[in-house]
Scaffold this motif. Structure first.
Motif, PDB file in Angstrom:
ATOM      1  N   ARG A 183       0.741  -1.166  -0.114  1.00  0.00           N
ATOM      2  CA  ARG A 183      -0.014  -0.036  -0.024  1.00  0.00           C
ATOM      3  C   ARG A 183       0.957   1.264   0.008  1.00  0.00           C
ATOM      4  O   ARG A 183       0.809   2.266  -0.872  1.00  0.00           O
ATOM      5  N   ALA A 208       2.884   2.007  -3.336  1.00  0.00           N
ATOM      6  CA  ALA A 208       1.952   2.829  -4.356  1.00  0.00           C
ATOM      7  C   ALA A 208       1.577   4.253  -3.965  1.00  0.00           C
ATOM      8  O   ALA A 208       1.575   5.025  -4.760  1.00  0.00           O
ATOM      9  N   LEU A 209       1.393   4.296  -2.867  1.00  0.00           N
ATOM     10  CA  LEU A 209       0.930   5.831  -2.129  1.00  0.00           C
ATOM     11  C   LEU A 209       2.182   6.581  -2.307  1.00  0.00           C
ATOM     12  O   LEU A 209       2.129   7.776  -2.623  1.00  0.00           O
ATOM     13  N   ALA A 263       4.622   6.421  -4.520  1.00  0.00           N
ATOM     14  CA  ALA A 263       5.075   6.749  -5.831  1.00  0.00           C
ATOM     15  C   ALA A 263       3.989   7.865  -6.479  1.00  0.00           C
ATOM     16  O   ALA A 263       4.364   8.898  -7.092  1.00  0.00           O
ATOM     17  N   ALA A 264       2.706   7.684  -6.079  1.00  0.00           N
ATOM     18  CA  ALA A 264       1.706   8.731  -6.151  1.00  0.00           C
ATOM     19  C   ALA A 264       2.130  10.058  -5.516  1.00  0.00           C
ATOM     20  O   ALA A 264       1.958  10.922  -6.218  1.00  0.00           O
ATOM     21  N   LEU A 265       2.445   9.989  -4.410  1.00  0.00           N
ATOM     22  CA  LEU A 265       2.838  11.319  -3.862  1.00  0.00           C
ATOM     23  C   LEU A 265       3.899  11.921  -4.308  1.00  0.00           C
ATOM     24  O   LEU A 265       3.999  13.160  -4.676  1.00  0.00           O
ATOM     25  N   ASP A 284       4.763  11.816  -7.764  1.00  0.00           N
ATOM     26  CA  ASP A 284       4.106  12.468  -8.870  1.00  0.00           C
ATOM     27  C   ASP A 284       3.433  13.706  -8.650  1.00  0.00           C
ATOM     28  O   ASP A 284       3.707  14.732  -9.302  1.00  0.00           O
ATOM     29  N   ALA A 285       2.628  13.594  -7.751  1.00  0.00           N
ATOM     30  CA  ALA A 285       1.833  14.553  -7.283  1.00  0.00           C
ATOM     31  C   ALA A 285       2.611  15.973  -6.735  1.00  0.00           C
ATOM     32  O   ALA A 285       2.526  17.043  -7.214  1.00  0.00           O
ATOM     33  N   TRP A 296      10.742   2.321  -7.600  1.00  0.00           N
ATOM     34  CA  TRP A 296      10.422   2.331  -6.315  1.00  0.00           C
ATOM     35  C   TRP A 296      10.670   1.062  -5.464  1.00  0.00           C
ATOM     36  O   TRP A 296      10.496   0.741  -4.399  1.00  0.00           O
ATOM     37  N   PRO A 305      -4.727   8.792   0.778  1.00  0.00           N
ATOM     38  CA  PRO A 305      -4.773   9.770  -0.293  1.00  0.00           C
ATOM     39  C   PRO A 305      -5.118  11.391   0.305  1.00  0.00           C
ATOM     40  O   PRO A 305      -4.403  12.257  -0.443  1.00  0.00           O
ATOM     41  N   ILE A 336      -2.072  13.266   0.755  1.00  0.00           N
ATOM     42  CA  ILE A 336      -1.272  13.641  -0.070  1.00  0.00           C
ATOM     43  C   ILE A 336      -1.777  14.965  -0.818  1.00  0.00           C
ATOM     44  O   ILE A 336      -1.343  16.082  -1.210  1.00  0.00           O
ATOM     45  N   GLN A 337      -3.242  14.943  -0.913  1.00  0.00           N
ATOM     46  CA  GLN A 337      -3.891  16.090  -1.425  1.00  0.00           C
ATOM     47  C   GLN A 337      -3.808  17.426  -0.504  1.00  0.00           C
ATOM     48  O   GLN A 337      -3.433  18.280  -1.270  1.00  0.00           O
TER      49      GLN A 337
END
Ligand code: PLP
Length: 398
Positions: free
Chosen positions: A275, A278-279, A281-283, A285-286, A302, A374, A377-378
């Motif tokens: 988990r 994945a989180l 990697a998203a972070l 990018d964001a 990663w 998520p 991250i936002q």
């Protein structure tokens, strides 16, 4: 999420993204610590029944630690934390090596200060110390360590994963090289334990350090694994506790809490690792999409990082102002390692990776944990846009 600092009553929603500095204690751990404080207050060295109950609890925690990290449970030695475990490993193994005529130390340049400063102390008493730099991605090459080893190398130190940029290190390969020259290998697993599946025997390290507060356990408790048959000298004298490796009456509640934290980490490791990977990697990018010119540091792959730990530099920005702005907006992130963040000196890890000092001075480490999702991250990205705009840099459109 709500952050761990509820007792301090933050004004707004607090987003805690600094799990590499420390983690909030789990409720199961806090409960176990409180219970042990109330029920297991006897001295574990006392031979009466109350003492034997406390002893059994300490040994139970030792077994739980071995459940998470492998090894012979009797060879896990409890200490006051990761710093002491590293000091015991480096100084204890160095003193034993010196008796065999070996006074050469090989140490990676990206170790935590509790290892690097201990190496420096050894240099002052006549040890030859070779620092091995990492590549630009923060990974030390096993071949570089191998090349630095000599017939008189007593000890080699390579951490399992770096706490600032998350880069995993080739400990297994280095273990083989150390064995070939008869050098002892110490691996600092403080940043990696509980986040990656680890087994001390599979790693091949002779000494392995861990710390409870990085895995949702209490602060002020750590442990060092000492491979059966390895000779090290204790730093403290005065009692037979911890098989004489670490004398002094044990911190029973802290040790019990560490055991529960290790148990919980073992149960959640696989799912949580996936988990957070994945989180994370998203972070990454964001954050890069948020503007401000963030440059990621550490391995791009990663699979070669601690899950959930992303790190960046913001060339041309004021790093301190960036962190302060995030903090004012309720986002708690790190500047690098907690130990240097007070002074915001450029991190020795980034400098060793070849990052320019001006860029290294504006570093951001975001480390997710079990309560992160998520929404965090936002919140980070929204706060980052504001922070970047305040410095006059273009922020990306939301
Ligand atoms: C890699 C590493 N080693 C050692 C330590 C020291 O551990 P402790 O805080 O338990 O003394 C830390 C703490 O940040 C760390 O990140």
């Amino acid at each position: 999420m709500s952050g761990p600092g509820r007792g301090v009553a933050p004004a707004a929603r607090e987003v805690y993204l600094d799990h590499a500095a420390t983690t909030p204690m789990r409720s199961e751990v806090a409960q176990a610590v409180a219970d042990a404080g109330l029920r297991l207050w006897a001295n574990p060295s006392s031979v009466h029944a109350a003492g034997r109950r406390a002893r059994a609890a300490v040994d139970g925690a030792r077994a739980r630690l071995a459940g998470l990290l492998g090894g012979n449970p009797h060879h896990w030695v409890f200490t006051s934390g990761g710093t002491e475990a590293n000091n015991l490993a480096v100084q204890g193994a160095a003193r034993a090596a010196a008796r065999r005529g070996r006074r050469h130390l090989v140490v990676s340049a990206i170790e935590h200060h509790s290892v690097l400063d201990t190496a420096e102390a050894l240099r002052r008493v006549g040890w030859q110390v070779d620092l091995v730099p990492p590549g630009p991605d923060g990974r030390v090459a096993a071949a570089d360590v191998r090349a630095a080893l000599r017939p008189n190398t007593g000890l080699c130190c390579l951490m399992v994963a770096n706490n600032e940029v998350g880069a995993l290190q080739p400990v297994r390969d280095v273990a083989e090289a150390c064995r070939a020259v008869g050098a002892v290998l110490h691996a600092d697993a403080v940043a990696a334990a509980g986040r990656l599946p680890l087994c001390v025997d599979e790693l091949g390290a002779d000494l392995l350090s861990v710390s409870a507060h990085k895995i949702y356990g209490p602060k002020g408790v750590g442990a060092l694994y000492i491979r059966p048959g390895l000779e090290i000298e204790p730093l403290l004298h005065g009692g037979g506790q911890e098989r004489r490796w670490r004398p002094g009456t044990e911190n029973v509640p802290g040790i019990v809490g560490f055991g529960v934290a290790a148990d919980c980490a073992a149960a959640e490791l696989a799912a949580e690792g996936q988990r957070l990977r994945a989180l994370g990697a998203a972070l990454a990018d964001a954050v890069q999409a948020a503007g401000g010119g963030a440059v990621p540091t550490g391995p791009a792959d990663w699979g070669q990082r601690i899950p959930g730990l992303a790190s960046f530099v913001f060339p041309g920005m004021d790093g301190e102002a960036l962190l302060v702005s995030l903090d004012l907006q309720g986002v708690r992130a790190g500047a690098g390692s907690a130990c240097v963040s007070g002074s915001l000196r450029p991190s020795h890890v980034l400098l060793a990776m070849g990052v320019a000092p001006e860029a290294a001075a504006a570093a951001l480490r975001v480390s997710l944990g079990r309560e992160s999702g998520p929404g965090d991250i936002q919140a980070l990205v929204a706060a980052l846009r504001v922070a970047v705009r305040r410095q006059g840099a273009p922020a990306a459109a939301p």
